[in-house]
Scaffold this active site. Structure first.
Site, PDB file in Angstrom:
ATOM      1  N   ARG A 104     -22.079  11.165  -5.160  1.00  0.00           N
ATOM      2  CA  ARG A 104     -23.193  10.340  -5.647  1.00  0.00           C
ATOM      3  C   ARG A 104     -23.352   9.180  -4.686  1.00  0.00           C
ATOM      4  O   ARG A 104     -22.409   8.420  -4.470  1.00  0.00           O
ATOM      5  CB  ARG A 104     -22.908   9.814  -7.066  1.00  0.00           C
ATOM      6  N   GLU A 123     -22.594   2.491  -1.573  1.00  0.00           N
ATOM      7  CA  GLU A 123     -21.458   3.331  -1.160  1.00  0.00           C
ATOM      8  C   GLU A 123     -21.797   4.773  -1.517  1.00  0.00           C
ATOM      9  O   GLU A 123     -22.756   5.036  -2.247  1.00  0.00           O
ATOM     10  CB  GLU A 123     -20.180   2.931  -1.903  1.00  0.00           C
ATOM     11  N   ASN A 125     -19.836   8.026  -3.325  1.00  0.00           N
ATOM     12  CA  ASN A 125     -18.638   8.427  -4.069  1.00  0.00           C
ATOM     13  C   ASN A 125     -18.416   9.912  -3.848  1.00  0.00           C
ATOM     14  O   ASN A 125     -19.261  10.722  -4.219  1.00  0.00           O
ATOM     15  CB  ASN A 125     -18.841   8.163  -5.564  1.00  0.00           C
ATOM     16  N   SER A 130     -19.217   9.946 -11.671  1.00  0.00           N
ATOM     17  CA  SER A 130     -19.415  10.215 -13.092  1.00  0.00           C
ATOM     18  C   SER A 130     -20.825   9.875 -13.586  1.00  0.00           C
ATOM     19  O   SER A 130     -21.676   9.427 -12.831  1.00  0.00           O
ATOM     20  CB  SER A 130     -18.369   9.460 -13.908  1.00  0.00           C
ATOM     21  N   LYS A 284     -14.166   3.297   2.042  1.00  0.00           N
ATOM     22  CA  LYS A 284     -15.020   2.198   2.517  1.00  0.00           C
ATOM     23  C   LYS A 284     -14.894   2.052   4.040  1.00  0.00           C
ATOM     24  O   LYS A 284     -15.843   1.700   4.721  1.00  0.00           O
ATOM     25  CB  LYS A 284     -14.633   0.892   1.829  1.00  0.00           C
ATOM     26  N   LYS A 343     -14.628  -5.941   0.724  1.00  0.00           N
ATOM     27  CA  LYS A 343     -14.236  -4.736  -0.030  1.00  0.00           C
ATOM     28  C   LYS A 343     -12.905  -4.163   0.441  1.00  0.00           C
ATOM     29  O   LYS A 343     -12.761  -3.835   1.619  1.00  0.00           O
ATOM     30  CB  LYS A 343     -15.304  -3.643   0.141  1.00  0.00           C
ATOM     31  N   GLU A 347     -11.704   2.285  -5.417  1.00  0.00           N
ATOM     32  CA  GLU A 347     -12.853   2.817  -6.142  1.00  0.00           C
ATOM     33  C   GLU A 347     -12.798   2.342  -7.586  1.00  0.00           C
ATOM     34  O   GLU A 347     -11.780   1.832  -8.038  1.00  0.00           O
ATOM     35  CB  GLU A 347     -12.810   4.354  -6.144  1.00  0.00           C
ATOM     36  N   GLY A 348     -13.906   2.545  -8.286  1.00  0.00           N
ATOM     37  CA  GLY A 348     -13.879   2.343  -9.724  1.00  0.00           C
ATOM     38  C   GLY A 348     -14.346   0.985 -10.205  1.00  0.00           C
ATOM     39  O   GLY A 348     -14.348   0.714 -11.407  1.00  0.00           O
ATOM     40  N   ARG A 429     -28.013   2.607 -13.211  1.00  0.00           N
ATOM     41  CA  ARG A 429     -27.118   1.733 -13.976  1.00  0.00           C
ATOM     42  C   ARG A 429     -27.590   0.298 -13.809  1.00  0.00           C
ATOM     43  O   ARG A 429     -27.973  -0.103 -12.704  1.00  0.00           O
ATOM     44  CB  ARG A 429     -25.681   1.864 -13.466  1.00  0.00           C
TER      45      ARG A 429
HETATM   46  P1  ADP Z   1     -16.532   0.873  -6.202  1.00  0.00           P
HETATM   47  O1  ADP Z   1     -15.960   1.959  -5.388  1.00  0.00           O
HETATM   48  O2  ADP Z   1     -15.524  -0.016  -6.827  1.00  0.00           O
HETATM   49  O3  ADP Z   1     -17.574   1.356  -7.153  1.00  0.00           O
HETATM   50  P2  ADP Z   1     -18.754  -0.374  -4.790  1.00  0.00           P
HETATM   51  O4  ADP Z   1     -18.885  -0.480  -3.320  1.00  0.00           O
HETATM   52  O5  ADP Z   1     -19.664   0.550  -5.465  1.00  0.00           O
HETATM   53  O6  ADP Z   1     -17.228  -0.059  -5.108  1.00  0.00           O
HETATM   54  O7  ADP Z   1     -18.920  -1.827  -5.411  1.00  0.00           O
HETATM   55  C1  ADP Z   1     -18.850  -2.053  -6.790  1.00  0.00           C
HETATM   56  C2  ADP Z   1     -20.057  -2.841  -7.267  1.00  0.00           C
HETATM   57  O8  ADP Z   1     -20.152  -4.064  -6.540  1.00  0.00           O
HETATM   58  C3  ADP Z   1     -21.367  -2.133  -7.051  1.00  0.00           C
HETATM   59  O9  ADP Z   1     -21.663  -1.304  -8.147  1.00  0.00           O
HETATM   60  C4  ADP Z   1     -22.336  -3.289  -6.932  1.00  0.00           C
HETATM   61  O10 ADP Z   1     -22.706  -3.771  -8.221  1.00  0.00           O
HETATM   62  C5  ADP Z   1     -21.514  -4.370  -6.264  1.00  0.00           C
HETATM   63  N1  ADP Z   1     -21.705  -4.339  -4.806  1.00  0.00           N
HETATM   64  C6  ADP Z   1     -21.027  -3.576  -3.926  1.00  0.00           C
HETATM   65  N2  ADP Z   1     -21.475  -3.772  -2.671  1.00  0.00           N
HETATM   66  C7  ADP Z   1     -22.455  -4.669  -2.750  1.00  0.00           C
HETATM   67  C8  ADP Z   1     -23.307  -5.295  -1.799  1.00  0.00           C
HETATM   68  N3  ADP Z   1     -23.222  -5.012  -0.502  1.00  0.00           N
HETATM   69  N4  ADP Z   1     -24.212  -6.197  -2.247  1.00  0.00           N
HETATM   70  C9  ADP Z   1     -24.300  -6.492  -3.562  1.00  0.00           C
HETATM   71  N5  ADP Z   1     -23.520  -5.952  -4.510  1.00  0.00           N
HETATM   72  C10 ADP Z   1     -22.606  -5.046  -4.126  1.00  0.00           C
HETATM   73 MG    MG Z   2     -19.453   2.042  -6.799  1.00  0.00          MG
END
Ligand code: ADP
Ligand code: MG
Length: 453
Positions: A104, A123, A125, A130, A284, A343, A347-348, A429
């Site tokens: 996803r 990102e 996944n 899910s 990442k 970051k 994940e999660g 979401r």
């Molecule tokens: P995870 O693997 O924990 O889901 P993500 O990269 O999806 O990691 O980051 C988790 C959440 O953080 C995202 O769902 C988003 O709400 C926020 N986020 C992540 N990267 C960014 C970004 N570059 N700018 C703004 N919000 C972000």
């Molecule tokens: Mg995410």
């Protein structure tokens, strides 16, 4: 709205009784659909097959994975352990010949200075992505809400969406190519399964096709899983054709026995969704390296259009590896932390660092190797909108919200031949703006439906 959600099966087990389905509740969702620019929505769908190709290409490129993760695995123990299994499996030689990817790709619409919005990938996944199940049912809820509000015309514009079916069709294809009528599909699930109904949506699609599904934990595999002479996987005496992981993506999922179970699964002939290489392709660190000039071209030779579509979705991503480049961007982020997200390789949800906390952490680790376990990313700033977040036991109030759009991808490869490559549906979401991070499972975001504008 809540009754409609319960009726449609937008369900979750409760925090109080996470192991029982006797008493359940609705999964959190927005009262109203949220506006998404149609052009960006179409763009996200149009690039999904390219992302499928890219992830699949990375998973077959040992040199790229080795080089890209070299610095990370020195400092990040979890990635290092995954990587060790990857190398071990390669050394032995792959028994698996059919490959199934379910991913996803998540985006936000970045609002520029001039008010125009651009699609920016958050990102991708590649393991345990899910909500493809529950989101197959949320559009029905929002359609009803709009009708009750007298918005019949608007209700008719909500798109059909059934990722559960799309994901199941990929699993079914892999099962068929594995080529044993008696073999089952095994969902590898967590000890605590609050989101079981999301998985059941996919599972039921398989039962509808007369494919048997079993649900097991790493612990079960450790205790009762085995390989035969040609590395066919058996679980309680049943042959397993496909292992669909809804578990195994965070360090807390593993103790020593679980690591051994993971190795057993990876060594087997069964189709793993994903195999360990594809899980590594979703780190990442890999995402950050993809944004370097020339990398996409190397990974997808002879596909300049796919490369251009993919690159158009990238936000600024920066390596924090030791050296001048890392020093420079670390200093920039310390001076202006609100421009970035920091970051780790996790994940999660709930792991990223923002603002003052980002500054403090970076200040502390800027001269240590630990810095290498993180990447920096430009912060995306979507346009907030008002909505109501419906969540059991919480007061009803309007909140300023932002949304994240996910597109599900599914592909199947047999040897070198890609036999299926599709976008399988979408997920929206939404969360209140005061939460920087976190998904639906983490209790921050809620399920939504895009209303295209
Ligand atoms: P995870 O693997 O924990 O889901 P993500 O990269 O999806 O990691 O980051 C988790 C959440 O953080 C995202 O769902 C988003 O709400 C926020 N986020 C992540 N990267 C960014 C970004 N570059 N700018 C703004 N919000 C972000
Ligand atoms: Mg995410």
């Amino acid at each position: 709205a809540v009754d409609a959600a319960l009726l449609a099966g937008v369900l979750m087990r409760t925090g109080e009784q996470p192991h029982a389905s006797d008493v359940v509740n609705y999964a959190p969702f927005t009262l109203l659909p949220s506006a998404v620019p149609r052009a960006l929505f179409d763009q996200a769908y149009a690039v999904q097959q390219d992302f499928n190709l890219l992830v699949d290409a990375i998973s077959q490129n040992k040199e790229f994975l080795e080089q890209t993760l070299a610095s990370t695995i020195k400092v990040d123990d979890f990635t290092a352990r995954l990587f060790r299994i990857y190398m071990q499996v390669l050394e032995e030689g792959l028994a698996q010949t059919v490959f199934l990817g379910i991913n996803r790709s998540d985006y936000m619409c970045d609002c520029g200075q001039d008010g125009t919005a651009a699609l920016r990938q958050i990102e991708i996944n590649t393991i345990a992505a899910s909500f493809g199940g529950l989101t197959s049912r949320t559009a029905d809820v929002h359609r009803l809400v709009l009708k009750v509000l007298g918005k019949t015309e608007e209700a008719s514009h909500l798109l059909p969406n059934n990722p559960a079916k799309g994901l199941a069709s990929g699993i079914a294809k892999a099962w068929e190519l594995y080529g044993s009528q008696r073999a089952v599909v095994m969902f590898l699930v967590e000890e605590v399964q609050r989101n079981i109904f999301d998985q059941r949506c996919v599972e039921n699609e398989l039962w509808n096709r007369n494919i048997r599904v079993i649900r097991k934990r790493f612990r079960d595999v450790f205790e009762r899983g085995s390989l035969d002479g040609s590395r066919r996987l058996y679980m309680d005496g049943q042959e397993v054709a496909v292992v669909y992981y809804r578990e195994g993506y965070v360090p807390q999922n593993y103790d020593q026995q679980n690591w051994e179970a993971r190795l057993l699964l990876e060594r087997s002939r069964a189709v793993k969704c994903p195999d360990i290489a594809t899980q590594l392709a979703g780190t990442k660190k890999v995402q950050q390296e993809l944004s370097r000039p020339g990398t996409l071209e190397e990974l997808l030779p002879g596909r300049p259009e796919a490369v251009a579509r993919i690159r158009a979705t990238f936000a600024g991503l920066y390596s924090l590896d030791e050296g001048e480049e890392g020093d420079r961007i670390a200093a920039t982020a310390i001076a202006d932390p609100d421009r970035f997200v920091l970051k780790p390789q996790r994940e999660g949800g709930g792991n990223n660092l923002y603002g003052e906390e980002l500054r403090q952490v970076l200040e502390k680790i800027k001269d240590s190797p630990e810095r290498t376990s993180y990447i920096l990313m430009d912060k995306i700033k979507p346009q907030p909108a008002l909505n109501y977040l419906l969540r059991a036991h919480s007061p009803l109030q309007a909140s300023e919200c932002i949304s994240e759009l996910g597109i599900f991808g599914v592909y199947v490869r047999q040897g070198q031949e890609l036999v299926l490559n599709q976008a399988a549906g979408h997920l929206l979401r939404t969360k209140a703006i005061e939460h920087a991070d976190g998904g639906v499972a983490a209790g921050v975001a809620v399920l939504d439906t895009p209303y295209l504008v």
